[in-house]
Design a protein around this motif. Structure first.
Motif, PDB file in Angstrom:
ATOM      1  N   PRO A   1       0.815  -1.228   0.000  1.00  0.00           N
ATOM      2  CA  PRO A   1       0.000   0.000   0.000  1.00  0.00           C
ATOM      3  C   PRO A   1       0.843   1.270   0.000  1.00  0.00           C
ATOM      4  CG  PRO A   1      -0.934  -1.603   1.504  1.00  0.00           C
ATOM      5  CD  PRO A   1       0.383  -2.159   1.065  1.00  0.00           C
ATOM      6  N   ALA A   2       1.929   1.271   0.793  1.00  0.00           N
ATOM      7  CA  ALA A   2       2.803   2.442   0.856  1.00  0.00           C
ATOM      8  C   ALA A   2       3.584   2.608  -0.447  1.00  0.00           C
ATOM      9  CB  ALA A   2       3.773   2.309   2.029  1.00  0.00           C
ATOM     10  N   VAL A   3       4.105   1.510  -0.982  1.00  0.00           N
ATOM     11  CA  VAL A   3       4.901   1.555  -2.216  1.00  0.00           C
ATOM     12  C   VAL A   3       4.067   2.053  -3.393  1.00  0.00           C
ATOM     13  CG1 VAL A   3       6.141   0.158  -3.911  1.00  0.00           C
ATOM     14  CG2 VAL A   3       6.492  -0.254  -1.467  1.00  0.00           C
ATOM     15  N   ILE A   4       2.896   1.469  -3.568  1.00  0.00           N
ATOM     16  CA  ILE A   4       2.036   1.838  -4.691  1.00  0.00           C
ATOM     17  C   ILE A   4       1.551   3.283  -4.579  1.00  0.00           C
ATOM     18  CG2 ILE A   4      -0.177   1.361  -5.816  1.00  0.00           C
ATOM     19  CD1 ILE A   4       0.264  -1.599  -5.129  1.00  0.00           C
ATOM     20  N   THR A   5       1.193   3.695  -3.355  1.00  0.00           N
ATOM     21  CA  THR A   5       0.724   5.080  -3.155  1.00  0.00           C
ATOM     22  C   THR A   5       1.830   6.071  -3.467  1.00  0.00           C
ATOM     23  OG1 THR A   5      -0.817   4.362  -1.424  1.00  0.00           O
ATOM     24  CG2 THR A   5      -0.249   6.700  -1.495  1.00  0.00           C
ATOM     25  N   ALA A   6       3.051   5.796  -2.983  1.00  0.00           N
ATOM     26  CA  ALA A   6       4.182   6.692  -3.259  1.00  0.00           C
ATOM     27  C   ALA A   6       4.460   6.762  -4.752  1.00  0.00           C
ATOM     28  CB  ALA A   6       5.423   6.208  -2.515  1.00  0.00           C
ATOM     29  N   GLY A   7       4.374   5.608  -5.437  1.00  0.00           N
ATOM     30  CA  GLY A   7       4.602   5.590  -6.874  1.00  0.00           C
ATOM     31  C   GLY A   7       3.564   6.399  -7.631  1.00  0.00           C
ATOM     32  N   ILE A   8       2.298   6.266  -7.237  1.00  0.00           N
ATOM     33  CA  ILE A   8       1.223   7.015  -7.891  1.00  0.00           C
ATOM     34  C   ILE A   8       1.389   8.518  -7.661  1.00  0.00           C
ATOM     35  CG2 ILE A   8      -1.264   7.492  -7.829  1.00  0.00           C
ATOM     36  CD1 ILE A   8      -1.700   4.502  -7.280  1.00  0.00           C
ATOM     37  N   CYS A   9       1.730   8.898  -6.426  1.00  0.00           N
ATOM     38  CA  CYS A   9       1.906  10.321  -6.107  1.00  0.00           C
ATOM     39  C   CYS A   9       3.065  10.928  -6.893  1.00  0.00           C
ATOM     40  CB  CYS A   9       2.137  10.499  -4.614  1.00  0.00           C
ATOM     41  SG  CYS A   9       0.675  10.200  -3.593  1.00  0.00           S
ATOM     42  N   ASP A  10       4.187  10.202  -6.964  1.00  0.00           N
ATOM     43  CA  ASP A  10       5.329  10.707  -7.726  1.00  0.00           C
ATOM     44  C   ASP A  10       4.988  10.805  -9.217  1.00  0.00           C
ATOM     45  OD1 ASP A  10       6.976  11.019  -5.540  1.00  0.00           O
ATOM     46  OD2 ASP A  10       8.690  10.064  -6.517  1.00  0.00           O
ATOM     47  N   THR A  11       4.247   9.820  -9.711  1.00  0.00           N
ATOM     48  CA  THR A  11       3.832   9.851 -11.112  1.00  0.00           C
ATOM     49  C   THR A  11       2.988  11.090 -11.399  1.00  0.00           C
ATOM     50  OG1 THR A  11       3.841   7.425 -11.281  1.00  0.00           O
ATOM     51  CG2 THR A  11       2.530   8.636 -12.896  1.00  0.00           C
ATOM     52  N   ALA A  12       2.041  11.380 -10.488  1.00  0.00           N
ATOM     53  CA  ALA A  12       1.177  12.551 -10.665  1.00  0.00           C
ATOM     54  C   ALA A  12       1.991  13.847 -10.644  1.00  0.00           C
ATOM     55  CB  ALA A  12       0.110  12.573  -9.573  1.00  0.00           C
ATOM     56  N   LEU A  13       2.947  13.946  -9.700  1.00  0.00           N
ATOM     57  CA  LEU A  13       3.766  15.155  -9.597  1.00  0.00           C
ATOM     58  C   LEU A  13       4.645  15.335 -10.831  1.00  0.00           C
ATOM     59  CD1 LEU A  13       4.888  15.055  -5.843  1.00  0.00           C
ATOM     60  CD2 LEU A  13       3.277  16.649  -6.899  1.00  0.00           C
ATOM     61  N   ILE A  14       5.195  14.237 -11.333  1.00  0.00           N
ATOM     62  CA  ILE A  14       6.045  14.316 -12.526  1.00  0.00           C
ATOM     63  C   ILE A  14       5.226  14.766 -13.732  1.00  0.00           C
ATOM     64  CG2 ILE A  14       7.386  12.944 -14.181  1.00  0.00           C
ATOM     65  CD1 ILE A  14       8.330  11.264 -11.751  1.00  0.00           C
ATOM     66  N   LEU A  15       4.020  14.224 -13.877  1.00  0.00           N
ATOM     67  CA  LEU A  15       3.156  14.617 -14.995  1.00  0.00           C
ATOM     68  C   LEU A  15       2.760  16.084 -14.894  1.00  0.00           C
ATOM     69  CD1 LEU A  15       0.839  11.464 -15.298  1.00  0.00           C
ATOM     70  CD2 LEU A  15       2.672  12.166 -16.849  1.00  0.00           C
ATOM     71  N   LEU A  16       2.485  16.533 -13.670  1.00  0.00           N
ATOM     72  CA  LEU A  16       2.159  17.951 -13.480  1.00  0.00           C
ATOM     73  C   LEU A  16       3.358  18.832 -13.806  1.00  0.00           C
ATOM     74  CD1 LEU A  16       0.083  17.846 -10.165  1.00  0.00           C
ATOM     75  CD2 LEU A  16      -0.770  18.383 -12.452  1.00  0.00           C
ATOM     76  N   ALA A  17       4.566  18.339 -13.479  1.00  0.00           N
ATOM     77  CA  ALA A  17       5.777  19.115 -13.719  1.00  0.00           C
ATOM     78  C   ALA A  17       6.076  19.248 -15.208  1.00  0.00           C
ATOM     79  CB  ALA A  17       6.960  18.472 -13.006  1.00  0.00           C
ATOM     80  N   VAL A  18       5.998  18.140 -15.954  1.00  0.00           N
ATOM     81  CA  VAL A  18       6.356  18.178 -17.373  1.00  0.00           C
ATOM     82  C   VAL A  18       5.300  18.889 -18.218  1.00  0.00           C
ATOM     83  CG1 VAL A  18       7.748  16.084 -17.198  1.00  0.00           C
ATOM     84  CG2 VAL A  18       5.343  15.906 -17.862  1.00  0.00           C
ATOM     85  N   THR A  19       4.078  18.973 -17.707  1.00  0.00           N
ATOM     86  CA  THR A  19       3.034  19.692 -18.442  1.00  0.00           C
ATOM     87  C   THR A  19       2.976  21.174 -18.058  1.00  0.00           C
ATOM     88  OG1 THR A  19       1.392  19.002 -16.787  1.00  0.00           O
ATOM     89  CG2 THR A  19       1.591  17.660 -18.766  1.00  0.00           C
ATOM     90  N   GLY A  20       3.751  21.558 -17.043  1.00  0.00           N
ATOM     91  CA  GLY A  20       3.829  22.964 -16.660  1.00  0.00           C
ATOM     92  C   GLY A  20       2.753  23.423 -15.708  1.00  0.00           C
ATOM     93  N   VAL A  21       1.825  22.533 -15.343  1.00  0.00           N
ATOM     94  CA  VAL A  21       0.718  22.917 -14.460  1.00  0.00           C
ATOM     95  C   VAL A  21       1.237  23.310 -13.085  1.00  0.00           C
ATOM     96  CG1 VAL A  21      -1.364  22.109 -13.300  1.00  0.00           C
ATOM     97  CG2 VAL A  21      -0.927  21.465 -15.674  1.00  0.00           C
TER      98      VAL A  21
END
Length: 212
Positions: free
Chosen positions: A41-61
């Motif tokens: 649960p901790a591993v998957i949640t951290a992975g999803i959160c980092d994925t979301a932050l990276i996508l927000l970063a590369v899209t400039g949002v």
């Protein structure tokens, strides 16, 4: 495309390797469980959160959102409060005789998800690293190259979190008396409180400049 992919991989490794609150939490969850699946649960949640932050970063949002100073300060303040609480929770955790935490001190899957999301989304340093480094670096790429850069960053995060949990599980299994894990928890708590104090110092400094 391969150059962009390699750039994203090296950049992500450089950002994620230093010891931080997120890494400490994932490692501890692996060490606290008799089975690696208990830390998923901790591993998957951290992975999803980092994925979301990276996508927000590369899209400039994310850059647009954090251009508001009051919002940035609010994130810092929330992060400080959570880090203090997180440090206390880890400091109180008591490893059992089997090397994992005692049953009454283990974090439930629901709390794992909450804590993992919090250390990922309320950690100002992690957010600023992703937004301030990965975001601007992605501006050099478009199309397939941007996709390769983004996928590399995301892949490194997921593999790193699974690796941390596995390393924690291995060390937790060897520490049959629980002494090492107890000392590790205490050291982790001190590190987390130190980061909270540093962030508080930065926040006070910004408020002082505003008042002047």
């Amino acid at each position: 495309m391969w150059t962009a992919w390699l750039h994203g991989m090296i950049l992500s490794l450089g950002l994620i390797l230093p010891l931080g609150v997120q890494n400490v939490f994932i490692f501890n969850q692996g060490a606290a469980r008799r089975r690696l699946s208990g830390a998923l649960p901790a591993v998957i949640t951290a992975g999803i959160c980092d994925t979301a932050l990276i996508l927000l970063a590369v899209t400039g949002v994310s850059l647009v959102v954090l251009s508001f100073s009051w919002l940035k300060n609010l994130i810092f303040l929330a992060g400080i409060v959570f880090l203090v609480y997180m440090g206390w929770s880890i400091f109180r955790s008591a490893p059992g005789q089997s090397g994992g935490m005692s049953e009454d001190r283990q974090i439930s899957p629901k709390k794992q998800i909450l804590f993992a999301a919090s250390v990922s989304l309320l950690n100002p340093h992690a957010i600023l690293d992703i937004i301030g480094v990965i975001g601007p670096s992605s501006l050099a790429y478009t199309g397939r190259e941007l996709a390769g850069f983004t996928i590399a960053c995301i892949t490194v995060s997921w593999f790193w979190f699974f690796g941390l949990a596995m390393a924690g599980k291995t060390i937790g299994g060897l520490d049959t008396g629980g002494r090492f894990l107890k000392r590790l928890n205490q050291a982790s708590a001190l590190l987390i409180w130190g980061i909270a104090l540093y962030l508080a110092y930065q926040l006070i400094g910004e408020w002082t400049e505003v008042i002047k």
